[in-house]
Design an enzyme around this catalytic site. Structure first.
Site, PDB file in Angstrom:
ATOM      1  N   ASP A  13     -49.468 -46.968  -9.598  1.00 35.32           N
ATOM      2  CA  ASP A  13     -48.084 -47.386  -9.390  1.00 35.32           C
ATOM      3  C   ASP A  13     -47.597 -47.137  -7.969  1.00 35.32           C
ATOM      4  OD1 ASP A  13     -48.045 -48.063 -12.099  1.00 35.32           O
ATOM      5  OD2 ASP A  13     -47.431 -46.046 -12.663  1.00 35.32           O
ATOM      6  N   LYS A  16     -49.174 -51.479  -5.408  1.00 30.93           N
ATOM      7  CA  LYS A  16     -50.300 -52.380  -5.094  1.00 30.93           C
ATOM      8  C   LYS A  16     -49.887 -53.839  -5.269  1.00 30.93           C
ATOM      9  CE  LYS A  16     -52.768 -50.255  -8.234  1.00 30.93           C
ATOM     10  NZ  LYS A  16     -51.927 -49.083  -8.519  1.00 30.93           N
ATOM     11  N   ALA A  39     -52.837 -51.833 -16.441  1.00 30.81           N
ATOM     12  CA  ALA A  39     -52.182 -51.985 -15.143  1.00 30.81           C
ATOM     13  C   ALA A  39     -50.830 -52.678 -15.324  1.00 30.81           C
ATOM     14  CB  ALA A  39     -53.055 -52.830 -14.223  1.00 30.81           C
ATOM     15  N   GLY A  40     -49.888 -52.323 -14.468  1.00 31.82           N
ATOM     16  CA  GLY A  40     -48.609 -53.017 -14.435  1.00 31.82           C
ATOM     17  C   GLY A  40     -48.215 -53.159 -12.978  1.00 31.82           C
ATOM     18  N   HIS A  41     -48.264 -54.365 -12.462  1.00 27.62           N
ATOM     19  CA  HIS A  41     -47.982 -54.595 -11.042  1.00 27.62           C
ATOM     20  C   HIS A  41     -46.692 -55.407 -10.926  1.00 27.62           C
ATOM     21  CE1 HIS A  41     -52.559 -54.050 -10.112  1.00 27.62           C
ATOM     22  NE2 HIS A  41     -52.008 -52.992 -10.657  1.00 27.62           N
ATOM     23  N   THR A 129     -52.498 -45.486 -22.081  1.00 24.44           N
ATOM     24  CA  THR A 129     -51.527 -46.549 -22.336  1.00 24.44           C
ATOM     25  C   THR A 129     -51.684 -47.088 -23.763  1.00 24.44           C
ATOM     26  OG1 THR A 129     -53.062 -48.187 -21.468  1.00 24.44           O
ATOM     27  CG2 THR A 129     -51.484 -47.247 -19.906  1.00 24.44           C
ATOM     28  N   GLN A 223     -55.011 -49.216 -11.199  1.00 22.70           N
ATOM     29  CA  GLN A 223     -55.047 -47.745 -11.258  1.00 22.70           C
ATOM     30  C   GLN A 223     -55.250 -47.168  -9.847  1.00 22.70           C
ATOM     31  OE1 GLN A 223     -57.278 -49.406 -13.913  1.00 22.70           O
ATOM     32  NE2 GLN A 223     -55.226 -49.684 -14.714  1.00 22.70           N
ATOM     33  N   ARG A 304     -42.107 -41.477 -15.151  1.00 21.95           N
ATOM     34  CA  ARG A 304     -43.223 -40.965 -14.356  1.00 21.95           C
ATOM     35  C   ARG A 304     -42.876 -39.570 -13.857  1.00 21.95           C
ATOM     36  NH1 ARG A 304     -43.254 -46.536 -11.060  1.00 21.95           N
ATOM     37  NH2 ARG A 304     -44.410 -47.824 -12.525  1.00 21.95           N
ATOM     38  N   SER A 412     -43.919 -49.858   3.546  1.00 27.82           N
ATOM     39  CA  SER A 412     -43.045 -50.660   2.686  1.00 27.82           C
ATOM     40  C   SER A 412     -41.731 -49.921   2.493  1.00 27.82           C
ATOM     41  CB  SER A 412     -43.752 -50.900   1.349  1.00 27.82           C
ATOM     42  OG  SER A 412     -42.837 -51.380   0.394  1.00 27.82           O
TER      43      SER A 412
HETATM   44  P1  GDP Z   1     -48.588 -50.917  -8.787  1.00 36.41           P
HETATM   45  O1  GDP Z   1     -49.040 -50.622 -10.168  1.00 36.41           O
HETATM   46  O2  GDP Z   1     -49.331 -50.124  -7.767  1.00 36.41           O
HETATM   47  O3  GDP Z   1     -48.578 -52.382  -8.467  1.00 36.41           O
HETATM   48  O4  GDP Z   1     -47.076 -50.419  -8.707  1.00 36.41           O
HETATM   49  P2  GDP Z   1     -45.913 -50.702  -9.790  1.00 36.41           P
HETATM   50  O5  GDP Z   1     -45.477 -52.104  -9.635  1.00 36.41           O
HETATM   51  O6  GDP Z   1     -46.333 -50.249 -11.141  1.00 36.41           O
HETATM   52  O7  GDP Z   1     -44.821 -49.662  -9.314  1.00 36.41           O
HETATM   53  C1  GDP Z   1     -44.256 -49.700  -8.039  1.00 36.41           C
HETATM   54  C2  GDP Z   1     -42.753 -49.927  -8.157  1.00 36.41           C
HETATM   55  O8  GDP Z   1     -42.128 -49.646  -6.921  1.00 36.41           O
HETATM   56  C3  GDP Z   1     -42.383 -51.350  -8.506  1.00 36.41           C
HETATM   57  O9  GDP Z   1     -41.223 -51.336  -9.299  1.00 36.41           O
HETATM   58  C4  GDP Z   1     -42.081 -51.976  -7.144  1.00 36.41           C
HETATM   59  O10 GDP Z   1     -41.145 -53.052  -7.217  1.00 36.41           O
HETATM   60  C5  GDP Z   1     -41.479 -50.805  -6.418  1.00 36.41           C
HETATM   61  N1  GDP Z   1     -41.720 -50.775  -4.964  1.00 36.41           N
HETATM   62  C6  GDP Z   1     -42.808 -51.189  -4.277  1.00 36.41           C
HETATM   63  N2  GDP Z   1     -42.673 -50.897  -2.956  1.00 36.41           N
HETATM   64  C7  GDP Z   1     -41.482 -50.296  -2.819  1.00 36.41           C
HETATM   65  C8  GDP Z   1     -40.769 -49.745  -1.705  1.00 36.41           C
HETATM   66  O11 GDP Z   1     -41.240 -49.723  -0.570  1.00 36.41           O
HETATM   67  N3  GDP Z   1     -39.542 -49.183  -1.963  1.00 36.41           N
HETATM   68  C9  GDP Z   1     -39.003 -49.163  -3.210  1.00 36.41           C
HETATM   69  N4  GDP Z   1     -37.806 -48.588  -3.364  1.00 36.41           N
HETATM   70  N5  GDP Z   1     -39.645 -49.668  -4.277  1.00 36.41           N
HETATM   71  C10 GDP Z   1     -40.858 -50.217  -4.094  1.00 36.41           C
HETATM   72  P1  IMO Z   2     -51.486 -49.517 -12.170  1.00 40.07           P
HETATM   73  O1  IMO Z   2     -52.557 -50.556 -11.877  1.00 40.07           O
HETATM   74  C1  IMO Z   2     -50.475 -45.530 -13.605  1.00 40.07           C
HETATM   75  C2  IMO Z   2     -53.070 -43.827 -16.683  1.00 40.07           C
HETATM   76  C3  IMO Z   2     -52.442 -43.604 -18.053  1.00 40.07           C
HETATM   77  C4  IMO Z   2     -53.238 -42.381 -18.498  1.00 40.07           C
HETATM   78  C5  IMO Z   2     -54.623 -42.653 -17.937  1.00 40.07           C
HETATM   79  C6  IMO Z   2     -55.597 -43.263 -18.937  1.00 40.07           C
HETATM   80  O2  IMO Z   2     -50.193 -50.105 -12.597  1.00 40.07           O
HETATM   81  O3  IMO Z   2     -51.386 -48.544 -11.049  1.00 40.07           O
HETATM   82  P2  IMO Z   2     -55.846 -45.697 -19.989  1.00 40.07           P
HETATM   83  O4  IMO Z   2     -54.904 -46.487 -20.835  1.00 40.07           O
HETATM   84  O5  IMO Z   2     -56.246 -46.369 -18.731  1.00 40.07           O
HETATM   85  O6  IMO Z   2     -57.031 -45.190 -20.766  1.00 40.07           O
HETATM   86  O7  IMO Z   2     -54.999 -44.373 -19.583  1.00 40.07           O
HETATM   87  O8  IMO Z   2     -54.446 -43.542 -16.868  1.00 40.07           O
HETATM   88  N1  IMO Z   2     -52.945 -45.198 -16.172  1.00 40.07           N
HETATM   89  C7  IMO Z   2     -52.098 -45.568 -15.208  1.00 40.07           C
HETATM   90  N2  IMO Z   2     -51.146 -44.860 -14.552  1.00 40.07           N
HETATM   91  N3  IMO Z   2     -50.712 -46.821 -13.265  1.00 40.07           N
HETATM   92  C8  IMO Z   2     -51.680 -47.529 -13.882  1.00 40.07           C
HETATM   93  O9  IMO Z   2     -52.050 -48.766 -13.479  1.00 40.07           O
HETATM   94  C9  IMO Z   2     -52.398 -46.915 -14.930  1.00 40.07           C
HETATM   95  N4  IMO Z   2     -53.390 -47.327 -15.756  1.00 40.07           N
HETATM   96  C10 IMO Z   2     -53.708 -46.266 -16.500  1.00 40.07           C
HETATM   97  O10 IMO Z   2     -51.075 -43.332 -17.944  1.00 40.07           O
HETATM   98  O11 IMO Z   2     -52.743 -41.226 -17.873  1.00 40.07           O
HETATM   99 MG    MG Z   3     -48.251 -50.051 -12.014  1.00 45.26          MG
END
Ligand code: GDP
Ligand code: IMO
Ligand code: MG
Length: 429
Positions: A13, A16, A39-41, A129, A223, A304, A412
């Site tokens: 998170d 990415k 994953a959640g992007h 998850t 991840q 988180r 960023s």
């Molecule tokens: P990922 O899994 O690595 O793609 O990250 P996530 O999308 O799960 O979580 C990152 C969160 O931070 C998302 O809600 C983005 O919209 C937000 N985000 C990304 N870059 C920035 C930043 O520079 N500042 C702020 N405030 N939020 C950001």
């Molecule tokens: P992105 O791509 C944050 C964590 C889960 C748990 C551990 C194992 O959005 O960064 P799993 O379901 O993979 O067997 O869970 O890994 N986890 C993540 N934490 N971002 C993720 O993906 C994750 N994918 C898995 O919370 O601790």
């Molecule tokens: Mg994520």
């Protein structure tokens, strides 16, 4: 002209999705190569927010998306996600999405087993998850997995399901969970088959052709290094290798094709789920970071855990994954804090360490050693150049760069696509 691999340098998170979306304007194809719908992007483009789990983030820019063999694919989740983003106006067709025919499928018994095991672990749960990621990768290594290509062969599916259900139903029954009936699993898979198979092909062949034609490939990691099954905080990890080297085996290309390795890190730390987190904050500052950073899991909605930037851990990620450039995200979340701390190492049972040792007991006992820096009063939010940043924020970024032993390539400063400072173009390296 290099290709680029984007990977998480902390516990996930880091942003990415935002970075891949931003870089995708310079790429021709975006490839996912490990993980699944754990994953959640999140991508923010104007008034629209896209939340992608399995689909490569480049689809938002209209770039070809490839799901490689290293990804574990839940067909129900994939089709639901395609329908969801299509409703937001994105085009996902067999022309814009290709899926490796040798990728492993996540089936309903995987999620059921994942959740039943977590319930049985009680206090010692990993905090997965619950999407069946671990059990699906286990089946792959155990050579009993059902793969995308099997959907085209009903007899193969039938025979494989016998073995799969013998294994899973035994385990599920022993955990007191409901078992699965072969006829209904088979019928559902055959029903889904045409919708999935229209995207399937040997993607390695397409990637080879694209590479030879001089196209730019962007590899989108899921991840992060500290969740890597070998290098992370085992057993509190995911079940795939998340380091950049996985892009090669998880897409079917040579290691030299991976290109520039870009590690993404937040300007502080977060973690979802259980496991060691030496710089975790249990105080008001931790709560403030969570609130300001909107730190809730994209997939599960769990809050988180938040803490200070851990430079020792990111330095370790830089080394084991060969990170050549760092992207620092969410710098704006630190705006207005009087004092900032950076973890530079650990004290473990009286001994000082510059890295996190592998043993789970030592990791759990690790106390952070902090360096303290002055914060900044002004705003970094929305900055698009160094000149827009408060001087002290620049110092903070520069100090992190020194401590993690990797140059900062991008910064960023908000969720919005263009609120990004480019220090170096990673595709030019
Ligand atoms: P990922 O899994 O690595 O793609 O990250 P996530 O999308 O799960 O979580 C990152 C969160 O931070 C998302 O809600 C983005 O919209 C937000 N985000 C990304 N870059 C920035 C930043 O520079 N500042 C702020 N405030 N939020 C950001
Ligand atoms: P992105 O791509 C944050 C964590 C889960 C748990 C551990 C194992 O959005 O960064 P799993 O379901 O993979 O067997 O869970 O890994 N986890 C993540 N934490 N971002 C993720 O993906 C994750 N994918 C898995 O919370 O601790
Ligand atoms: Mg994520």
């Amino acid at each position: 002209m290099a290709n680029v691999a984007v990977i998480g340098a902390q516990w996930g998170d880091e942003g990415k999705g935002k970075v891949v979306d931003w870089l995708a304007s310079r790429a021709d194809v975006v490839v996912r190569y490990q993980g699944g719908h754990n994953a959640g992007h999140t991508l923010v483009v104007g008034n629209e927010t896209y939340k992608l789990s399995l689909l490569p983030s480049g689809l938002v820019r209209g770039k070809l998306g490839v799901i490689g063999n290293g990804v574990v694919i839940d067909p129900e989740a994939l089709l639901a996600e395609i329908a969801r983003v299509q409703a937001q106006g994105l085009s996902v067709t067999p022309d814009t999405l290709r899926i490796a025919d040798n990728a492993v499928l996540i089936l309903p018994m995987h999620g059921a087993l994942d959740r039943a095991r977590e319930a049985a672990r009680g206090e010692r749960k990993i905090g997965t998850t619950g999407r069946g990621i671990g059990p699906a990768y286990e089946d792959k290594v155990a050579r009993r997995a059902i793969r995308v290509c099997d959907l085209a062969e009903p007899e193969t599916l039938d025979a494989k399901l016998d073995e799969l259900l013998r294994h899973h139903n035994t385990l599920l029954a022993s955990l007191g969970a409901a078992t699965f009936d072969k006829a209904s699993v088979l019928a559902r898979l055959l029903e889904l088959a045409p919708s999935i198979l229209q995207y399937a092909e040997p993607v390695w062949e397409r990637l080879d052709a694209l590479r030879k034609a001089g196209k730019r490939i962007l590899f989108e990691g899921a991840q992060a290094v500290m969740l890597d099954v070998d290098h992370g905080t085992y057993p509190y990890v995911t079940s795939s290798n998340t380091v950049a080297a996985t892009a090669a085996s998880g897409a079917g290309i040579g290691p030299h094709v991976v290109g520039f390795v870009l590690g993404i890190a937040k300007a502080y730390s977060t973690r979802v789920g259980s496991g060691p987190f030496p710089s975790e904050l249990h105080d008001d500052i931790g709560a403030l970071l969570g609130e300001r950073g909107h730190e809730f899991g994209t997939v599960t909605g769990r809050p988180r855990r938040c803490g200070w930037f851990d430079a020792a851990m990111v330095r370790q990620a830089v080394k084991v994954s060969g990170i050549q450039g760092l992207v620092l995200t969410k710098l704006d979340v630190l705006d207005g804090l009087k004092e900032l701390k950076i973890c530079t190492g650990y004290r473990i049972r009286g001994e000082v360490f510059s890295h996190l040792p592998a043993a789970a007991g030592a990791q759990a006992a690790a106390e952070p050693i902090y360096e303290v820096m002055e914060g900044w009063a002004g705003s970094s939010r929305g900055a698009r150049s160094w000149a827009d940043l408060p001087a002290q924020a620049v110092k903070y970024v520069r100090r992190i760069e020194e401590l993690v032993e990797a140059p900062v390539t991008l910064v960023s400063t908000s969720p919005e696509r263009d609120d990004t400072i480019m220090v170096r173009d990673p595709f030019q390296d």
